[in-house]
Design an enzyme around this catalytic site. Sequence first.
Site, PDB file in Angstrom:
ATOM      1  N   LYS A 144      -6.460 -14.766   4.737  1.00 40.71           N
ATOM      2  CA  LYS A 144      -5.832 -14.711   3.742  1.00 40.71           C
ATOM      3  C   LYS A 144      -5.034 -16.034   3.735  1.00 40.71           C
ATOM      4  CE  LYS A 144      -4.890  -9.904   4.000  1.00 40.71           C
ATOM      5  NZ  LYS A 144      -4.202  -8.741   4.416  1.00 40.71           N
ATOM      6  N   GLN A 149       0.999  -6.537   7.473  1.00 34.60           N
ATOM      7  CA  GLN A 149      -0.510  -6.204   7.632  1.00 34.60           C
ATOM      8  C   GLN A 149      -0.231  -4.905   8.186  1.00 34.60           C
ATOM      9  OE1 GLN A 149      -3.143  -7.800   6.644  1.00 34.60           O
ATOM     10  NE2 GLN A 149      -4.534  -6.364   7.645  1.00 34.60           N
ATOM     11  N   ASP A 205       1.104  -6.088  -2.306  1.00 30.53           N
ATOM     12  CA  ASP A 205       0.032  -5.067  -1.756  1.00 30.53           C
ATOM     13  C   ASP A 205       0.166  -3.879  -2.966  1.00 30.53           C
ATOM     14  OD1 ASP A 205      -1.678  -5.187   0.414  1.00 30.53           O
ATOM     15  OD2 ASP A 205       0.006  -5.294   1.627  1.00 30.53           O
TER      16      ASP A 205
END
Length: 287
Positions: free
Chosen positions: A53, A97, A120
């Site tokens: 990422k 995460q 997200d």
Amino acid sequence: MTVRIDGKALADDIVEKVALDVAAFKRDQKVTPGLAVVLVGEDPASAVYVRNKVKRANQAGLNSTEHYLAKDTSQEELDKLISQLNQDDSVHGILVQLPLPKHLDESHVIEAISPAKDVDGFHPQNVGNLVTGQKSLIPCTPLGCMIMLNREIDDLSGKNAVVIGRSNIVGKPMASLLLQANCTVTTVHSKTQGIESICRNADILVAAVGQALLVKKEWVKPGAVIIDVGINSVEVEGKRRLLGDVDYDQVSSIAGAITPVPGGVGPMTIACLMQNTLTAAQHQLGV
Ligand code: GUN
């Protein structure tokens, strides 16, 4: 001829386009979109995702900051960091995460992130907006899958779509997006009876269960478009290999189009995270 959907090449194109848009945003707004990535603990797979990422964020011209927290970090410490990131004007996107260590409350963490910075798309406000067809930040993996499907199929309207798996991260938002695109959607899961015959009726089959090689040739309608979200690390003849939820070698002979693992959905997820970070920054600055 079966089409092998090249997620890596498509992701490269998307990141290139995001980089152009980021450059224009920086020029006009005098602000660089910023992504903050939080990793709690030392899960090796998560560490690899986070590294990828950060690499992609740099390619897209985004600012990225990483916050590596010890695996015994308390809920209060994590809450405090999220609160700081929510208030930091240089941060436009926040990603924590998952999965988190067991002692931390995942739902609480997701709800603590400002919905405007929730790249997200996991916050209940964004989930609600997605389900009701309003503007929202869309979870990256299903968004990447939809981009691939829209390239392979001219009109999704009326297609039979089957989603295998009902996770909050992939299965549920995927089903919502397919419904929004006027597909007839069935979600199948561990308690479903007759999965094989339901899948055999699918024009579009999205596998997101985390079971290596679950989907066999007999599950697939000839010509169907197959999206394999699974990334299963399995030991084969003494070596670690990444396998999808779909038995690619069998299924690729009858599918119309299919994503490989690796090199399919994975790179698209990260490309969509870059797109979402830019989108979040644009909304926050009223662009
Ligand atoms: N873990 C596996 N997939 C994801 C994702 O899309 N977002 C986050 N935050 N964690 C994940």
